[in-house]
Design an enzyme around this catalytic site. Structure first.
Site, PDB file in Angstrom:
ATOM      1  N   SER A   1      -9.149  11.732   8.035  1.00  0.00           N
ATOM      2  CA  SER A   1      -9.918  11.967   6.812  1.00  0.00           C
ATOM      3  C   SER A   1     -11.189  11.135   6.774  1.00  0.00           C
ATOM      4  CB  SER A   1      -9.064  11.618   5.587  1.00  0.00           C
ATOM      5  OG  SER A   1      -8.875  10.216   5.501  1.00  0.00           O
ATOM      6  N   GLY A   2     -11.220  10.071   7.554  1.00  0.00           N
ATOM      7  CA  GLY A   2     -12.353   9.160   7.514  1.00  0.00           C
ATOM      8  C   GLY A   2     -12.092   7.940   6.664  1.00  0.00           C
ATOM      9  N   GLY A   3     -10.997   7.959   5.908  1.00  0.00           N
ATOM     10  CA  GLY A   3     -10.627   6.803   5.118  1.00  0.00           C
ATOM     11  C   GLY A   3      -9.945   5.754   5.969  1.00  0.00           C
ATOM     12  N   VAL A   4      -9.671   4.604   5.383  1.00  0.00           N
ATOM     13  CA  VAL A   4      -9.091   3.504   6.152  1.00  0.00           C
ATOM     14  C   VAL A   4      -7.704   3.847   6.666  1.00  0.00           C
ATOM     15  CG1 VAL A   4      -8.206   2.364   4.062  1.00  0.00           C
ATOM     16  CG2 VAL A   4      -8.578   1.035   6.136  1.00  0.00           C
ATOM     17  N   ASP A   5      -6.900   4.597   5.896  1.00  0.00           N
ATOM     18  CA  ASP A   5      -5.521   4.869   6.292  1.00  0.00           C
ATOM     19  C   ASP A   5      -5.445   5.692   7.575  1.00  0.00           C
ATOM     20  OD1 ASP A   5      -5.091   3.658   3.839  1.00  0.00           O
ATOM     21  OD2 ASP A   5      -4.823   5.573   2.794  1.00  0.00           O
TER      22      ASP A   5
ATOM     23  N   GLY B   1      15.350  -0.079 -11.875  1.00  0.00           N
ATOM     24  CA  GLY B   1      15.699   1.335 -11.814  1.00  0.00           C
ATOM     25  C   GLY B   1      15.694   1.959 -13.190  1.00  0.00           C
TER      26      GLY B   1
ATOM     27  N   GLU C   1       7.456  -8.798  -9.112  1.00  0.00           N
ATOM     28  CA  GLU C   1       6.694  -8.169  -8.026  1.00  0.00           C
ATOM     29  C   GLU C   1       5.369  -7.567  -8.467  1.00  0.00           C
ATOM     30  OE1 GLU C   1       9.604  -4.880  -9.383  1.00  0.00           O
ATOM     31  OE2 GLU C   1       9.413  -7.060  -9.447  1.00  0.00           O
TER      32      GLU C   1
ATOM     33  N   HIS D   1       9.800  -8.199 -14.064  1.00  0.00           N
ATOM     34  CA  HIS D   1       9.392  -7.755 -12.723  1.00  0.00           C
ATOM     35  C   HIS D   1       8.437  -8.771 -12.090  1.00  0.00           C
ATOM     36  CE1 HIS D   1      11.102  -3.656 -12.595  1.00  0.00           C
ATOM     37  NE2 HIS D   1      10.971  -3.708 -13.911  1.00  0.00           N
TER      38      HIS D   1
ATOM     39  N   CYS E   1      15.510  -6.829 -13.043  1.00  0.00           N
ATOM     40  CA  CYS E   1      15.615  -5.809 -14.090  1.00  0.00           C
ATOM     41  C   CYS E   1      16.960  -5.090 -14.011  1.00  0.00           C
ATOM     42  CB  CYS E   1      14.424  -4.853 -14.008  1.00  0.00           C
ATOM     43  SG  CYS E   1      14.205  -3.840 -15.494  1.00  0.00           S
ATOM     44  N   TYR E   2      17.003  -3.837 -13.530  1.00  0.00           N
ATOM     45  CA  TYR E   2      18.279  -3.142 -13.382  1.00  0.00           C
ATOM     46  C   TYR E   2      19.215  -3.954 -12.493  1.00  0.00           C
ATOM     47  CZ  TYR E   2      21.646   0.595 -12.323  1.00  0.00           C
ATOM     48  OH  TYR E   2      22.792   1.342 -12.177  1.00  0.00           O
TER      49      TYR E   2
ATOM     50  N   SER F   1      -7.798   6.334   9.645  1.00  0.00           N
ATOM     51  CA  SER F   1      -8.561   5.712  10.729  1.00  0.00           C
ATOM     52  C   SER F   1      -7.730   4.645  11.433  1.00  0.00           C
ATOM     53  CB  SER F   1      -9.850   5.101  10.185  1.00  0.00           C
ATOM     54  OG  SER F   1     -10.675   6.085   9.604  1.00  0.00           O
TER      55      SER F   1
ATOM     56  N   LYS G   1      -2.101  -0.569   0.876  1.00  0.00           N
ATOM     57  CA  LYS G   1      -3.499  -0.519   1.291  1.00  0.00           C
ATOM     58  C   LYS G   1      -4.009  -1.857   1.824  1.00  0.00           C
ATOM     59  CE  LYS G   1      -5.895   2.632   0.455  1.00  0.00           C
ATOM     60  NZ  LYS G   1      -6.284   3.851   1.200  1.00  0.00           N
TER      61      LYS G   1
END
Length: 527
Positions: free
Chosen positions: A230-234, A63, A178, A176, A90-91, A236, A383
């Site tokens: 939109s035609g993008g993977v998300d 944070g 992650e 971090h 971290c925090y 769609s 993604k």
């Protein structure tokens, strides 16, 4: 608080408390890669609500605050007494130290970026890891005195990098794990989730698909929905998921907002209908969007203008669809969007005190008086997770492997005012970038590759004549999730060919430059 919906009695769960780090959801994403379900909650979530999820482990995120500041996030210190393993990051380490009797101070030397950490005490958290770790640091405070019962487990030349009280089952690291820059981060998180917490690896894409379809069925009932495609993977994948739930009561609306890529309006329309079998209404609203964008140069305003106009178009189309189905007494009440978590965390502090970076058209850009209720089935995914879901849904690679494209389209790749002329210039340049990246076999190897039109003109020489024309920047990055990214070292021959073609074939550009900025400190898109 949003109640998690992907938890079943047979699913192991790790709760991640968000103290405001830009990387918080990355922790959840990493843990899910072990097929362990994880959920992010605000650090201010009441203790009884955390316990109600029966977590097998608890992670305290990083944070931007100092634990000793009066305005530090008001998390309940009693969570440190929960009878589950705890990992502070971290925090999160500083929170543990501060509230259990240690001391945290501002560091004389801030650590930011790559760092070398020496493991000085073997613990379950570091099991199987090398003695020297290559990690990513991002902190200005450090622990100067540890609480009773804690031991230092790792350190850098400047600060405590790891602590543990294994009797209380509390571990913490200053770095971090992650982020991709920490090379052994996945092994560390695996040690925590699987070995320390004892979670079962039973949360899978199939599980997500099943629970999402059931949830959407319950949400929509007998109603109808429209999807902003939109035609993008998300979008769609979101459309296919919702179509599985409600069938032909979903109508997808694909809008030409005037800032799409070259020939994209016709190509996407055909792909969505022919390959995915979706019911798609194509709306050419290019003039409408470009009129609204006239004179707008501020990036945030661009995003909000586009977001507002999208919803306006959706409202108009929904009314038309509703009129057609009025005899059945149904109403279009839902709007489906392919929003992902990187959009959310960079736009607003929806799950904790995260810092706002920029508004995305489908998050921070939505108008307050929007008439349609939202369905965002991918809102907590990244993604690569969405692509795995798409493959399990049987979607073609042509769609699944498309590089990310921003919701506001080329508007945020045109610095300065967006006009039809400038859009046309960038469309041609961008098409060349995509063609050459694909020809070199690099399209699936880089996260994103595109052109940016700068509000900068420079002198050049073409055909023995002086020119004074636009500058185009090429951007290509490597990333796993979009939250962090490194600039891609494209081969010189590829860059040479892209540059040569752009200045030769695109009227209005006489100079090409290459962006070698990573994220952070930059973002992937220029606006």
């Amino acid at each position: 608080m949003d109640t998690p919906t992907n938890i079943s009695a047979s699913t192991s769960t790790i709760v991640i408390l968000d103290f405001g780090s830009q990387y918080t959801q990355l922790i959840a994403r990493r843990i899910r890669e072990f097929n362990v379900f994880s959920v992010v909650l605000p650090c201010t979530t009441p203790l009884d609500q955390i316990k109600a999820l029966a977590p097998m482990g608890l992670v305290l995120s990083g944070g931007p605050n100092s634990v000793y500041d009066p305005d530090a996030p008001a998390a309940d210190p009693a969570l440190l007494k929960m009878d589950v393993p705890i990992l502070g990051i971290c925090y999160g380490l500083q929170f543990i130290v501060h509230h259990l009797g240690g001391k945290v101070e501002s560091a004389a030397q801030r650590e930011y970026g790559h760092a070398s950490v020496e493991v000085i005490r073997e613990t379950k958290l570091f099991a199987g890891l090398p003695g020297t770790l290559d990690v990513w640091m991002s902190h200005g405070d450090h622990a100067v005195a540890l609480p009773p019962g804690f031991e230092r487990t790792a350190e850098t030349a400047n600060a405590v990098a790891g602590i543990a009280d294994e009797d209380r089952r509390i571990w913490a690291v200053q770095f971090h794990p992650e982020v991709a820059h920490t090379r052994q981060g996945m092994e560390l998180l695996r040690n925590f989730a699987l070995d320390i917490c004892g979670c079962e690896a039973n949360w899978t894409p199939e599980h997500f698909i099943q629970t999402t379809i059931e949830r959407v069925k319950a949400q929509v009932g007998t109603g109808h929905a429209i999807c902003g495609l939109s035609g993008g993977v998300d979008s769609s994948v979101a459309a296919v998921l919702v179509a599985r739930a409600i069938g032909d009561r979903l109508t997808c609306i694909f809008v030409n907002n005037g800032v799409l890529r070259k020939d994209e309006f016709a190509k996407v329309h055909a792909t969505m209908r022919e390959q995915l079998g979706l019911n798609v209404v194509a709306v050419d609203a290019a003039d409408r969007f470009l009129t609204k964008l006239a004179g707008v140069t501020d990036p945030e305003t661009k995003r909000k203008v586009i977001g507002g106009e999208f919803i306006s178009v959706f409202d108009d189309e929904a009314k038309k669809i509703f009129e057609a189905e009025k005899s059945a007494g149904e109403e279009i009440a839902w709007l489906v969007q392919g929003t992902l978590y990187p959009d959310v965390i960079e736009s607003s502090s929806v799950k904790g005190p995260s810092q706002t970076i920029k508004s995305h058209h489908n998050v921070g850009g939505l108008p307050a008086d929007m008439k349609l209720k939202l369905i965002e089935p991918l809102r907590d995914l990244f993604k690569d997770e969405v692509r795995r879901i798409g493959r399990d849904l049987g979607m073609p690679d042509e769609i699944i492997e498309r590089q990310p494209f921003p919701g506001p389209g080329l508007a945020v790749r045109i610095l300065g005012e967006v006009t039809a002329e400038r859009v046309a210039i960038l469309q041609e340049a961008d098409a060349i970038v995509v063609e050459e990246i694909k020809a070199a076999g690099l399209y699936r190897k880089v996260w994103q590759s595109f052109a940016v039109l700068l509000p900068v003109k420079s002198v050049g020489v073409m055909g023995d004549q002086r020119t004074y024309a636009n500058t185009c920047a090429i951007r290509a990055v490597e990333s796993e999730d979009g939250m962090t990214a490194d600039w891609a070292p494209l081969p010189y021959e590829v860059l040479r060919k892209i540059s040569s073609r752009i200045v030769s074939e695109v009227r209005g550009i006489n100079r090409v430059v290459y962006d070698i900025t990573s994220k952070p400190p930059g973002t992937i898109e220029w606006e």
